[in-house]
Write a protein that holds these residues in place. Structure first.
Motif, PDB file in Angstrom:
ATOM      1  N   GLU A   1       0.834  -1.209   0.000  1.00 32.73           N
ATOM      2  CA  GLU A   1       0.000   0.000   0.000  1.00 32.73           C
ATOM      3  C   GLU A   1       0.869   1.259   0.000  1.00 32.73           C
ATOM      4  O   GLU A   1       0.554   2.245  -0.667  1.00 32.73           O
ATOM      5  CB  GLU A   1      -0.937   0.006   1.206  1.00 32.73           C
ATOM      6  CG  GLU A   1      -1.981  -1.104   1.200  1.00 32.73           C
ATOM      7  CD  GLU A   1      -1.501  -2.419   1.802  1.00 32.73           C
ATOM      8  OE1 GLU A   1      -0.292  -2.574   2.089  1.00 32.73           O
ATOM      9  OE2 GLU A   1      -2.357  -3.315   1.981  1.00 32.73           O
TER      10      GLU A   1
ATOM     11  N   ALA B   1       2.292   1.708  -3.470  1.00 30.10           N
ATOM     12  CA  ALA B   1       1.259   2.229  -4.379  1.00 30.10           C
ATOM     13  C   ALA B   1       1.065   3.730  -4.165  1.00 30.10           C
ATOM     14  O   ALA B   1       0.916   4.493  -5.127  1.00 30.10           O
ATOM     15  CB  ALA B   1      -0.063   1.484  -4.160  1.00 30.10           C
ATOM     16  N   ALA B   2       1.105   4.166  -2.914  1.00 30.86           N
ATOM     17  CA  ALA B   2       0.881   5.583  -2.609  1.00 30.86           C
ATOM     18  C   ALA B   2       2.034   6.469  -3.062  1.00 30.86           C
ATOM     19  O   ALA B   2       1.817   7.612  -3.461  1.00 30.86           O
ATOM     20  CB  ALA B   2       0.647   5.764  -1.106  1.00 30.86           C
TER      21      ALA B   2
ATOM     22  N   ASP C   1      -1.777   9.655  -5.728  1.00 27.94           N
ATOM     23  CA  ASP C   1      -3.040  10.371  -5.891  1.00 27.94           C
ATOM     24  C   ASP C   1      -3.724  10.369  -4.530  1.00 27.94           C
ATOM     25  O   ASP C   1      -3.386   9.575  -3.647  1.00 27.94           O
ATOM     26  CB  ASP C   1      -3.919   9.776  -6.998  1.00 27.94           C
ATOM     27  CG  ASP C   1      -4.472   8.408  -6.677  1.00 27.94           C
ATOM     28  OD1 ASP C   1      -5.200   8.286  -5.667  1.00 27.94           O
ATOM     29  OD2 ASP C   1      -4.177   7.448  -7.411  1.00 27.94           O
TER      30      ASP C   1
ATOM     31  N   ASP D   1      -6.693   9.494  -3.396  1.00 24.93           N
ATOM     32  CA  ASP D   1      -7.420   8.308  -2.935  1.00 24.93           C
ATOM     33  C   ASP D   1      -6.473   7.215  -2.450  1.00 24.93           C
ATOM     34  O   ASP D   1      -6.734   6.565  -1.427  1.00 24.93           O
ATOM     35  CB  ASP D   1      -8.337   7.778  -4.039  1.00 24.93           C
ATOM     36  CG  ASP D   1      -9.519   8.701  -4.281  1.00 24.93           C
ATOM     37  OD1 ASP D   1      -9.935   9.401  -3.334  1.00 24.93           O
ATOM     38  OD2 ASP D   1     -10.024   8.735  -5.422  1.00 24.93           O
ATOM     39  N   THR D   2      -5.369   6.992  -3.160  1.00 21.93           N
ATOM     40  CA  THR D   2      -4.403   5.970  -2.751  1.00 21.93           C
ATOM     41  C   THR D   2      -3.758   6.351  -1.424  1.00 21.93           C
ATOM     42  O   THR D   2      -3.578   5.514  -0.539  1.00 21.93           O
ATOM     43  CB  THR D   2      -3.322   5.781  -3.838  1.00 21.93           C
ATOM     44  OG1 THR D   2      -3.970   5.533  -5.078  1.00 21.93           O
ATOM     45  CG2 THR D   2      -2.398   4.641  -3.512  1.00 21.93           C
TER      46      THR D   2
ATOM     47  N   GLU E   1      -6.237   5.773   1.349  1.00 14.82           N
ATOM     48  CA  GLU E   1      -6.319   4.347   1.680  1.00 14.82           C
ATOM     49  C   GLU E   1      -5.149   3.921   2.576  1.00 14.82           C
ATOM     50  O   GLU E   1      -5.330   3.146   3.514  1.00 14.82           O
ATOM     51  CB  GLU E   1      -6.341   3.505   0.405  1.00 14.82           C
ATOM     52  CG  GLU E   1      -7.628   3.640  -0.390  1.00 14.82           C
ATOM     53  CD  GLU E   1      -7.541   3.009  -1.771  1.00 14.82           C
ATOM     54  OE1 GLU E   1      -6.567   2.266  -2.044  1.00 14.82           O
ATOM     55  OE2 GLU E   1      -8.442   3.271  -2.581  1.00 14.82           O
TER      56      GLU E   1
END
Length: 143
Positions: free
Chosen positions: A56, A59-60, A65, A67-68, A71
């Motif tokens: 995670e 990904a961030a 972005d 939203d990422t 999360e």
């Protein structure tokens, strides 16, 4: 465990901040503030918090972005890792401000509140310090 590590990240930084604010002229404070190694224990906390959420986190940061990122911060370890990272970088920033203030002869009575502001809201503390720094030339090197 995550809550403990979250709190630990600040408690690892607190002694350095306290020395820079309350014992700015002590030789030990100067030596400690000159070392970037003060953040190593905090970065160890960061790693302990980041490893369980590494996919995670990756990904961030690899395709950022909102939203990422949201999360990631919804996960306890994600929020804790980001907190530890902020604590580490804020401490490095505070150490630089402390050393720069000493080099420029800025009063510890003025720097104390600026360092507290930097602990709480580092962008505001940094901007205030940069404005103050712009008015002061470095003092001659000590013998």
């Amino acid at each position: 465990m995550t809550g403990f590590l979250f709190e630990l990240s600040f408690f690892l930084a607190a002694p350095v901040w306290l020395l820079m604010i309350f014992a700015p002229s002590w030789r030990g404070t100067e030596r400690l503030a000159a070392s970037p190694l003060t953040v190593v224990p905090i970065l160890a906390v960061y790693i302990a918090l980041a490893l369980p959420v590494l996919p995670e986190l990756w990904a961030a940061v690899s395709s950022p972005d909102l939203d990422t990122f949201r999360e990631l911060t919804a996960l306890a370890n994600g929020a804790g890792a980001i907190w530890a990272q902020v604590i580490a970088w804020d401490l490095l920033l505070g150490q630089w401000m402390y050393r720069e203030a000493r080099r420029r002869g800025i009063s510890p009575l003025l720097m104390g509140p600026l360092l507290v502001l930097t602990i709480l809201l580092s962008p505001f503390g940094l901007l205030a310090f940069l404005a103050l720094r712009a008015t002061r030339k470095p003092t001659p090197a000590r013998a």
